[in-house]
Design an enzyme around this catalytic site. Structure first.
Site, PDB file in Angstrom:
ATOM      1  N   ASP A   1       4.010  22.921  53.113  1.00  0.00           N
ATOM      2  CA  ASP A   1       3.523  23.710  51.986  1.00  0.00           C
ATOM      3  C   ASP A   1       3.288  22.835  50.755  1.00  0.00           C
ATOM      4  O   ASP A   1       4.031  21.893  50.494  1.00  0.00           O
ATOM      5  CB  ASP A   1       4.560  24.798  51.663  1.00  0.00           C
ATOM      6  CG  ASP A   1       4.121  25.714  50.548  1.00  0.00           C
ATOM      7  OD1 ASP A   1       3.110  26.410  50.729  1.00  0.00           O
ATOM      8  OD2 ASP A   1       4.796  25.735  49.499  1.00  0.00           O
TER       9      ASP A   1
ATOM     10  N   GLU B   1      -0.961  21.715  54.025  1.00  0.00           N
ATOM     11  CA  GLU B   1      -1.673  22.611  53.116  1.00  0.00           C
ATOM     12  C   GLU B   1      -2.014  21.769  51.886  1.00  0.00           C
ATOM     13  O   GLU B   1      -1.198  21.616  50.989  1.00  0.00           O
ATOM     14  CB  GLU B   1      -0.821  23.817  52.726  1.00  0.00           C
ATOM     15  CG  GLU B   1      -1.617  24.819  51.913  1.00  0.00           C
ATOM     16  CD  GLU B   1      -0.814  25.507  50.816  1.00  0.00           C
ATOM     17  OE1 GLU B   1      -1.302  26.516  50.290  1.00  0.00           O
ATOM     18  OE2 GLU B   1       0.284  25.037  50.484  1.00  0.00           O
TER      19      GLU B   1
END
Length: 735
Positions: A415, A468
């Site tokens: 993330d 990401e």
């Protein structure tokens, strides 16, 4: 550590001499304050002139006796819970402590008679930041040590003046169990006999500023269920049944394999189901729809449910909201036995400021940088990790390995990578300092990501790491030995943003935005991409996928069907968030999850929602059966435009090829009109094509405009009927 409710017999033997046993005022004060670095030098048994001194620290005890060969000798109270005495012995014997309290008594091994239960190699690797199985060295480890069963407690707290174990059985008072420092590595250790699985505990830290506070174990492998915050002693007893899956998951590189992902928030997919309940339903559902993998939003422990798991406090513990660590293993195992890979969201960019967790762990910045400007994440009200610190980097690298090795996780989706890579991320001028070369790149974070990827790929064959990353940082999926970050795949945020913008326009305006659907091919081979329609795109006012599309209910569904057909045929892997597979109209709610009732027989539009789900099932089936759609995802020779500039028609057409040159022709018509005999030049020698998938089929809720007969190639061109708001796939006709 339980007390036996019984009468207390008088101790046998003479009372010990106490004149040689008194502590210096300084040692006594530091020990009682929890600020002594070496309590084992004061407590336990030690040779002194005249014999062996025995000393125990047992607050609230009525009496403490030494038991040698079945014979008990009472120690003398020195006050404040200290008991001591010298026995005329030539050497330290095997002994037990007999402790009497108001409610009963216990006989136990003395924790302060044991040598350290952590080896020199472990300490060396911790100092070097190279302990790739750090969870086996730090935290609470049930074990047998010197022939005695118990639990070894270890914690890294280099700035602390003292550390003690506080637990449920001590009523959260750490006084009687101070830990010893193991030197320059900053690790504190204590072996507690008789303490086993299920014990709730924390570490009581005495900072160098004189403050005392309780902290959860950063390495805890199990926690209490929030809002409770204690760590729990645990060990795995799970027997895996996925040997075949693990043996073959590395057979084909992920970028050359089918990879279709269903993204799930476990707690809200079917509210009320725990890990084992989910194991009975989710793998079967995902398998039925044909997805190859399920991606779990963060499962590591987090105190605030509304963070969706992205503010982690227990990096080594699956959330207790859904069960035990072994229950989570059962879930992963069930996925593997169903042929489904498991990807887990991993959040190494930041952590929350809860005072019982990582923040200012030993009274000073430890996991976070010491510079407040660098420590504070400006967007999320959290702390960033200090990627330049050896031990912090080791904590995170080992954590990535931990999930792969201990839970058989098949992939880590990392993330917020962009927030780690840039020193000026969400910061104004004056709020950040350039790196050593004057740039904005965070070289320490870059090094951490390279080390993490290299370590995971080396230790866990077949695992994929996914970034990401929303910027144009070069080499995210390039190998580390050529200067890249070393990820296997990267989310294509540009494709996602552009294609959803296009989808939202009325068809009459789409010709002015045609490039938003074609631009992705300009950079499609710069990285190994995943095309993500994730949870982030269906919350916070962004609307669900079907609600983004214009028109009436039929047109919105048709738009989504055409979009999904375009997405599944576009180079790159696919990811779709739960609820979007059946055209849920409302945004995702973490409290209620997908609107499953839309599929119920009694709902008037259930057939419409089932139609979209049937399309997703068929897309996945055709995708997996057609190597042209995935085998050459990262190779330019696997793609060729057929119609790239048909902006006035809202039409896109391209060919996909597998490694042997076998083609698939994908044509998307994002206009609400039927186009008969649509003329396409096809640079392929295929003489005739047959329709293999049509998103306008009536079984999906479409109008049923199809190409039922083979389409012949004449003079290098084909003429096909394009349904309204639909994507059609054609493959070589096989008579």
């Amino acid at each position: 550590m339980a007390l036996r409710d019984t009468s207390i017999p008088e101790p046998a033997g003479p009372l010990p001499n106490t004149t040689a046993s008194a502590l210096s005022p300084q040692d006594r004060g530091r020990l009682l304050a929890g600020a002594h670095h070496d309590p084992h030098a004061l407590l336990g048994a030690h040779p002194v002139p005249g014999g062996i001194v025995f000393r125990a620290l047992r607050p609230f005890a009525r009496s403490v006796s030494v038991v040698i060969g079945g014979k008990r000798t009472a120690l003398v109270s020195e006050g404040d819970g200290l008991f001591s005495g010298v026995l005329p012995l030539a050497e330290i014997p095997e002994y037990l402590l007999h402790v009497a309290y108001e409610g009963g008594e216990q006989e136990t091994h003395d924790p302060y008679r044991f040598l350290p239960a952590l080896g020199e190699l472990d300490l060396h690797l911790i100092r070097e930041g190279r302990h790739e199985q750090l969870w086996q060295a730090l935290g609470a480890q049930p074990m047998t040590h010197e022939g005695v069963t118990g639990t070894r407690f270890t914690v890294w707290a280099p700035n602390a003046q003292g550390v003690r174990v506080a637990a449920d059985f001590t009523h959260w008072d750490g006084t009687q169990f101070p830990m010893r420092s193991l030197g320059a590595c900053g690790v504190w250790e204590l072996f507690l006999p008789g303490v086993g699985e299920g014990t709730a505990y924390k570490f009581e830290i005495h900072s160098r500023y004189g403050h005392r506070f309780l902290k959860a174990d950063p390495m805890a492998r199990r926690t209490e269920e929030p809002p409770n915050t204690a760590s729990i002693v645990t060990a795995s007893h799970y027997e895996w049944g996925d040997a075949e899956w693990m043996a073959h998951r590395a057979d084909t590189p992920v970028h050359e394999a089918p990879f279709s992902v269903y993204e799930v928030h476990l707690a809200s997919w079917r509210p009320g189901l725990d890990y084992r309940g989910l194991a009975e339903e989710l793998p079967a559902y995902v398998k039925d729809l044909g997805f190859t993998h399920v991606e779990l939003m963060p499962v590591a422990e987090h105190p605030f449910h509304g963070s969706w798991g992205y503010q982690v406090t227990g990096f080594y513990a699956p959330t207790a909201r859904l069960g035990s660590p072994d229950d989570f293993r059962y879930f992963v195992d069930a996925c593997h036995r169903a042929g489904i890979g498991v990807i887990m969201d991993w959040v190494p960019a930041h952590f929350p400021k809860d005072d019982w967790a990582l923040a200012r762990f030993d009274g000073d910045p430890l996991y976070e940088p010491g510079d407040d400007r660098r420590a504070e994440h400006p967007d999320w009200g959290t702390y960033e990790f200090d990627f330049a610190r050896t031990e912090v980097r080791n904590f995170l690298v080992a954590n990535a390995v931990y999930w792969c090795e201990e839970f058989h996780i098949d992939g880590l989706r990392v993330d917020a990578v962009a927030s780690m890579l840039y020193l000026d991320y969400s910061r104004e001028d004056g709020q950040w300092e350039p790196n050593a070369y004057g740039g904005r790149e965070d070289l320490a974070a870059m090094g951490f990501l390279q080390e993490m990827n290299a370590t995971v790929y080396r230790r866990a064959p077949g695992v994929v790491t996914i970034a990401e990353e929303s910027t144009a940082w070069g080499g995210v999926t390039r190998p580390t030995d050529t200067g890249g970050l070393g990820f296997g795949l990267k989310w294509n945020m540009g494709w996602m943003h552009d294609s959803l913008e296009y989808l939202a326009h009325e068809p009459v305006h789409r010709k002015y935005h045609h490039h938003e659907m074609t631009f992705s091919m300009v950079y499609a081979y710069s990285e190994n991409y995943v095309l993500p329609i994730s949870h982030d795109e269906v919350v916070h006012g962004k609307q669900a996928l079907v609600s983004k599309a214009p028109g009436d209910w039929w047109q919105r569904r048709a738009n989504v069907r055409a979009y999904l057909g375009f997405m599944w045929s576009h180079p790159g892997k696919q990811l779709l968030f739960m609820g979007q597979e059946f055209a849920q109209g409302a945004e995702w709610s973490v409290e209620h999850g997908p609107e499953w009732w839309l599929l119920d027989d009694g709902y008037h539009s259930a057939g419409d929602h089932r139609g979209v789900r049937d399309l997703v099932r068929d897309l996945n089936a055709a995708y997996r059966a057609t190597p042209a759609l995935w085998q050459c995802d990262t190779r330019p020779e696997g793609f060729r435009w057929v119609a790239v500039d048909s902006a006035d028609d809202n039409v896109f057409a391209f060919l996909r090829y597998d490694a042997e040159g076998n083609p698939l022709l994908a044509v998307s018509n994002f206009s609400p009109v039927v186009r008969h005999d649509y003329d396409l030049w096809v640079p392929d020698e295929t003489e005739a094509w047959q329709e293999s998938l049509n998103t306008d089929a009536t079984r999906y809720g479409g109008s049923g405009v199809t190409n039922p007969d083979p389409v012949k190639r004449e003079d290098g061109r084909v003429r096909i009927t394009l349904p309204p708001l639909a994507t059609v796939w054609l493959t070589p006709f096989a008579p």
